[in-house]
Motif scaffolding. Sequence first.
Motif: not given
Length: 181
Positions: A104-123
């Motif tokens: 559950q913690a890792a899946q929250r991390w995925i959601s947070w990461r997706d919110q940060v990236l907003q469909g972009q690749r990390p830069h």
Amino acid sequence: MADGLNEQRTVRVADLLSDFRTLQYWIAAAPVDPEDQDDYYTEGWAALRQCSIDGQHILNCAAETRVPRVRGGPEEQEKAELQQVMLDAFARRHEGQKIYLRQQAAQRWISWRDQVLQGQRPHSGHTSQLSACDAQLRVELAAITDDSIYSDMRSSDYQMGRWTHEDPSLRHIQRWVRARR
């Protein structure tokens, strides 16, 4: 001398095994591979893969089937066997809950990461926010301790009105887990 509690012990084992089965279902249903393989080695996805491995291990490790012979007749022998099975089921449920909480913690991390990236690749513009996501994941994973799980599960069992009089101690559970690594 028989204590007349074998029926309660049997129900307790059934409850524990049912809880473990439900946890195994949720553990098996969690994703383990990101859509973009560039994310494969990121902290959250690595945690999810480890949870999957741990979930398979706890499901596949052998139960302790050796129960010492006890005096007092068949009911006392049944009591000893039920207590052995109860320890096994309790420890598996405990480990399953730990794995599930980590997922559950890792899946929250995925959601947070997706919110940060907003469909972009990390830069480079995402570095500090992604680092914050990673740090939050580490904090959440560190908070998932045997003590907190044991306490939460015992409290939940009590609130559901389950028979908990002979539940194994946390120390016995930890010993069971170490013996299966």
